[in-house]
Write a protein that holds these residues in place. Structure first.
Motif, short mmCIF file in Angstrom:
data_model
loop_
_atom_site.label_atom_id
_atom_site.label_comp_id
_atom_site.label_asym_id
_atom_site.label_seq_id
_atom_site.Cartn_x
_atom_site.Cartn_y
_atom_site.Cartn_z
N ARG A 113 57.76 50.85 -9.00
CA ARG A 113 58.20 51.40 -7.73
C ARG A 113 57.23 52.54 -7.36
N LYS A 126 50.78 44.43 -1.92
CA LYS A 126 51.51 44.61 -0.67
C LYS A 126 52.29 45.92 -0.69
N ARG A 127 53.03 46.16 -1.79
CA ARG A 127 53.84 47.37 -1.87
C ARG A 127 52.96 48.62 -1.94
N GLU A 131 52.00 40.72 -4.65
CA GLU A 131 53.18 41.49 -4.25
C GLU A 131 52.99 42.97 -4.56
N ALA A 132 52.38 43.27 -5.70
CA ALA A 132 52.15 44.67 -6.04
C ALA A 132 51.19 45.31 -5.04
N GLU A 165 51.79 49.69 1.50
CA GLU A 165 52.79 50.42 2.29
C GLU A 165 52.77 51.91 1.99
N ARG A 166 52.26 52.28 0.81
CA ARG A 166 52.16 53.69 0.44
C ARG A 166 50.81 54.32 0.83
N ARG A 175 48.39 40.11 2.07
CA ARG A 175 49.35 39.65 3.09
C ARG A 175 49.06 38.23 3.56
N PRO A 186 57.26 45.35 -12.69
CA PRO A 186 56.98 45.90 -11.36
C PRO A 186 57.15 47.41 -11.34
#
Length: 723
Positions: free
Chosen positions: A256, A294-295, A291-292, A298-299, A319, A254
């Motif tokens: 960040r 989704k994150r 999941e990646a 957010e950016r 989502r 993953p």
């Protein structure tokens, strides 16, 4: 930066970019440079020596200084290799005698006596509490003074450095080769590609960039200079975002995600929008990395950019707010219903997935008619499948002839291995053979006619480099599964590590196995002498770096296999240390020398895998009595601390057996397919080369090849894998 770029050329190509400088009388310094290289097992080609001799002495000295630094690092000679026992391999003590000596010395030390007596009363003694255990008791200079000089031998390694083109041309060629590679690159090569892409984003580009990780790094550089992005899937954008955040472009770990600037966010969203607008079915690819995504959403703040609605759909799918049925789920539903024909029909639209599912389809098929349909579909779509996948599937079915009770080994992208019994039902022999014949024919169709072929016989058992991740970074390293001759009398392993922040204890060991893979004996810090060999002594911390060695006389061994391993006893993992590497040397019986002699180094590989037990390679004695190495590049999980050869011998034996008995496709296989009726094949005798252009395939480039020759060596083996 210039030195770093020059070093990339030397490491990857064994060429020195055309030396620059004023004309002069540099012959004397050039010969001194050549002599210095000889001390570490290298030499200048005649052409390069002539070129340097025509430059000024200062220009030659400048080139020599930079080159010697690079080749020393390639071999592991850039650090000081001390040994715990000062005159190793001579006078290595019996293990228990050595421990008693340490206890006696501790009892004579007022600072440690009481603690040692207390431990002895309880019947358990911590060796690390003894002041003279595990820490060098002499300096590096004192160790050198106690060792004899190395006696030169005809068997010492000599690696030739050739004259390259101008640095700019060499860097362009190297960039095109790495970016356009048909096989995935290892981590170090990916870092090198990232460096080169930053300098070559606006220059010549490969016709295609088939490997997605490579494309991500190229896109990162192109984004930085305002060039158009190379995108055709939503996952391409995700990989690019990982690259921009310094994360894992392979998507195995993953990432960040960092805060991204507005122009970068616009570039990523515009790319996503264009991909989905051109083919809405690409939304289904989101599921593999929900999941990646989704994150990342957010950016990127897609709601701020309504002009790119298709990009917003990507994050809606992640989502769960928008449905996009994945291709794999549709295939799975058909197979659950035992509709093999329907699954094959659907998979023909994704040839790569069809190939990766062939074994399952053949095992699931209810009758010969369905198996015939599977094989026919594979033959039909084969021209659309990448050469790497065709060869991988060919190797897979090559190993399906074995009995079902054999072991099956799995190795992930970071070298982590695990072994299980092979419980799959067999594939019918006739179907397997038909498929293998079709894959051979497809591979042969893609291979170019080599013209006159000059072949080094030592390359025939080198495994096809179907992935750069199956080869550790280093010097003289072959792909996993390769077999190479061992032509020395004394075999010496070495490991070096330097801890980053916490006390780190690596233990070099060697497990000796019988022909049935049962344990014969071992060498480690608990068994300093066995099988005629010696261990250099246990070093238990490495704030300034530490080395351990094992010395083995091959003609005295009764075992069939020798398995060197590096166990993490405590402290930092292989990827956490400041530096860690393994290698082996070969010497004649009468040669002396220091414990580490660079010109006897045959292989040095970085230790950078996930796991607490490293298995770089295994040495096997054949029925003819000759020893050969088979390259493993494996890491076993081990335990959190106190890994020891005594405790992991069963798991190590299973991993070794599984890979030794697995049959790899080799360069010999590919060369057989490549050879045509009109091909003239010569075996290189190590001396003379033809005066006409040839296709040369070997471990190293010989001197004197015609300049129009095509040269394939360890540095560019992947060029043989057809696109």
């Amino acid at each position: 930066m210039a030195h770093r770029l020059e070093s990339l050329v030397i490491r990857h190509t064994h060429r020195i970019s055309s030396p620059q400088g004023s004309a002069g009388e540099g012959a004397t310094v050039a010969r001194q440079f050549d002599a210095a290289l000889a001390s570490v097992g290298f030499k200048l080609s005649a052409e390069l020596l002539e070129r340097l001799s025509g430059l000024s002495e200062d220009a030659v000295a400048y080139t020599a200084q930079r080159t010697l630094r690079v080749v020393s690092e390639m071999l592991g000679d850039h650090v000081r290799h001390n040994t715990y026992f000062i005159d190793f391999p001579a006078n290595v003590p019996d293990t228990e005698e050595f421990w008693m000596r340490c206890v006696t010395q501790a009892l004579g030390d007022a600072a440690s006596r009481e603690n040692v007596l207390t431990q002895l009363k309880h019947g358990v003694l911590d060796l690390l509490s003894l002041p003279t255990y595990g820490r060098y008791q002499h300096t590096y200079e004192e160790m050198l003074a106690a060792q004899g000089e190395l006696i030169a031998s005809a068997g010492d390694r000599v690696t030739v450095l050739h004259l390259g083109r101008d640095l700019d041309d060499e860097l362009t060629d190297l960039y095109l080769a790495l970016a356009g590679s048909t096989t995935p690159l290892g981590e170090d090569h990916l870092r090198d590609l990232k460096t080169l892409a930053a300098h070559r984003a606006l220059g010549p580009q490969p016709e295609t960039i088939p490997v997605r990780e490579n494309r991500a790094l190229v896109n990162e550089a192109r984004l930085g200079v305002g060039a158009g992005l190379l995108l055709d899937t939503v996952t391409d954008v995700l990989r690019l975002a990982c690259a921009l955040s310094g994360g894992d472009v392979t998507l195995q770990e993953p990432t960040r995600f960092r805060a991204l600037s507005r122009p970068v966010r616009r570039g990523l969203l515009a790319g996503l929008d264009a991909v989905v607008a051109a083919n809405p079915a690409k939304l289904a690819d989101v599921h593999a990395h929900r999941e990646a995504f989704k994150r990342l959403g957010e950016r990127l703040h897609p709601h701020e950019y309504p002009r790119w609605p298709h990009a917003a759909d990507v994050f809606a799918v992640a989502r769960g707010e928008k449905e996009a049925r994945s291709f794999d789920s549709r295939v799975g539903k058909l197979l659950d219903a035992s509709d093999v024909i329907g699954a094959v029909t659907l998979l023909k639209s994704a040839p790569g997935k069809l190939f990766r599912t062939l074994d399952l389809l053949l095992r699931t098929a209810a009758d010969q008619e369905e198996r015939d349909a599977v094989t026919a579909a594979a033959v039909e779509v084969a021209p659309e499948v990448s050469g790497r996948v065709v060869l991988s599937v060919r190797e897979h079915f090559h190993n399906r002839e074995r009995e079902s009770d054999e072991l099956r080994i799995f190795v992930n992208r970071r070298g982590r291995a695990w072994v299980t019994p092979d419980t799959r039902s067999p594939v019918p022999a006739a179907d397997r053979d038909r498929l293998i014949a079709a894959l051979d024919a497809e591979t042969r169709r893609r291979l170019p006619a080599p013209g006159r072929l000059l072949l080094d016989p030592e390359v025939l058992e080198v495994a096809l480099p179907l992935s750069g991740r199956a080869t550790a970074s280093g010097f003289g390293v072959l792909p996993r599964g390769s077999v190479s001759e061992v032509d020395g009398e004394l075999l010496r392993f070495f490991v070096y590590w330097k801890e980053t922040a916490t006390r780190t204890d690596y233990d070099l060991s060697a497990l000796l196995l019988n022909s049935d893979y049962s344990t014969d004996s071992w060498l480690s810090y608990t068994v300093l002498e066995a099988a005629g060999g010696e261990h250099s002594g246990d070093v238990t911390e490495a704030p300034d770096g530490a080395s351990e060695f094992i010395n083995l006389p091959l003609d005295q061994l009764r075992a069939t296999f020798v398995v060197p391993q590096v166990n993490i006893f405590t402290g930092e993992g292989f990827e956490e240390t400041e530096e860690s590497f393994f290698g082996f040397m070969l010497r004649d019986a009468e040669q002396k020398g220091r414990p580490f002699e660079p010109r006897t180094v045959r292989m040095k590989s970085e230790l950078r895998g996930v796991g607490r037990v490293a298995l770089p390679l295994v040495f096997q004695r054949g029925e003819d009595g000759r020893w050969r190495a088979k390259w493993l590049h494996l890491y076993l999980k081990g335990i959190s601390e106190a890994n020891r050869v005594e405790e992991n011998q069963v798991s190590v034996s299973k991993a070794v057996r599984a890979l030794v008995e697995r049959r790899q496709l080799t360069l010999g296989y590919l060369i057989d397919l490549m050879s045509r009726d009109t091909t003239v094949t010569d075996l290189w005798d190590g001396e003379r080369v033809p005066g006409e252009p040839v296709t040369y395939i070997g471990l190293e480039r010989p001197e004197g090849l015609h300049p129009d020759s095509r040269v394939i060596t360890l540095e560019n083996l992947s060029d043989l894998i057809p696109a």
